[in-house]
Write a protein that holds these residues in place. Structure first.
Motif, PDB file in Angstrom:
ATOM      1  N   MET A  16       1.095   7.913   0.992  1.00 31.24           N
ATOM      2  CA  MET A  16       0.901   7.228   0.322  1.00 31.24           C
ATOM      3  C   MET A  16       1.719   5.903  -0.325  1.00 31.24           C
ATOM      4  N   ASP A  17       3.230   5.748   0.229  1.00 32.32           N
ATOM      5  CA  ASP A  17       4.261   4.635   0.657  1.00 32.32           C
ATOM      6  C   ASP A  17       3.899   3.952   1.382  1.00 32.32           C
ATOM      7  N   VAL A  18       3.268   4.514   2.510  1.00 29.62           N
ATOM      8  CA  VAL A  18       3.052   3.754   3.841  1.00 29.62           C
ATOM      9  C   VAL A  18       1.494   2.381   3.118  1.00 29.62           C
ATOM     10  N   LEU A  19       0.817   3.466   1.949  1.00 33.18           N
ATOM     11  CA  LEU A  19      -0.564   2.589   1.660  1.00 33.18           C
ATOM     12  C   LEU A  19      -0.202   1.330   0.524  1.00 33.18           C
ATOM     13  N   GLY A  21       0.327  -2.441   0.488  1.00 36.26           N
ATOM     14  CA  GLY A  21      -0.947  -3.953  -0.483  1.00 36.26           C
ATOM     15  C   GLY A  21      -1.663  -2.933  -0.860  1.00 36.26           C
ATOM     16  N   LEU A  22      -2.721  -1.644  -0.011  1.00 36.84           N
ATOM     17  CA  LEU A  22      -4.077  -1.403   0.148  1.00 36.84           C
ATOM     18  C   LEU A  22      -3.472   0.180  -1.655  1.00 36.84           C
ATOM     19  N   GLN A  44      14.216   5.153  -6.837  1.00 39.72           N
ATOM     20  CA  GLN A  44      12.765   4.258  -7.434  1.00 39.72           C
ATOM     21  C   GLN A  44      12.403   4.165  -5.573  1.00 39.72           C
ATOM     22  N   ASN A  45      10.723   5.139  -5.503  1.00 43.16           N
ATOM     23  CA  ASN A  45      10.063   4.542  -4.393  1.00 43.16           C
ATOM     24  C   ASN A  45       8.931   2.801  -4.712  1.00 43.16           C
ATOM     25  N   ASN A  46       8.676   2.847  -4.033  1.00 38.98           N
ATOM     26  CA  ASN A  46       7.742   1.513  -3.742  1.00 38.98           C
ATOM     27  C   ASN A  46       6.505   1.335  -4.603  1.00 38.98           C
TER      28      ASN A  46
END
Length: 65
Positions: free
Chosen positions: A1-4, A8-9, A24-26
């Motif tokens: 999910m982090d790649v998405l 900005g998807l 703290q993740n993106n």
């Protein structure tokens, strides 16, 4: 999910726990900035929604009767 999230998807996520106690993740950064929306549901409800969708019941809200 982090790649998405990084690309900005993702505009809205349905989650049981949107933040991490370790780091703290993106997703959390964007959530705090108001750029991403999160719908928080209990973990059991989330599991039932996933199970229902896999069984082909996309419209099921999985609310108790």
């Amino acid at each position: 999910m982090d790649v998405l999230v990084r690309n900005g998807l993702v505009k809205k996520a349905i989650v049981a726990a949107p933040v991490s106690t370790v780091y703290q993740n993106n997703f959390e950064k964007l959530l705090r900035a108001g750029k991403v929306e999160a719908e928080m549901v209990p973990q059991g409800t989330l599991a039932e929604r996933i199970r229902a969708a896999k069984a082909g019941w996309e419209g099921c809200t999985c609310l108790p009767v």
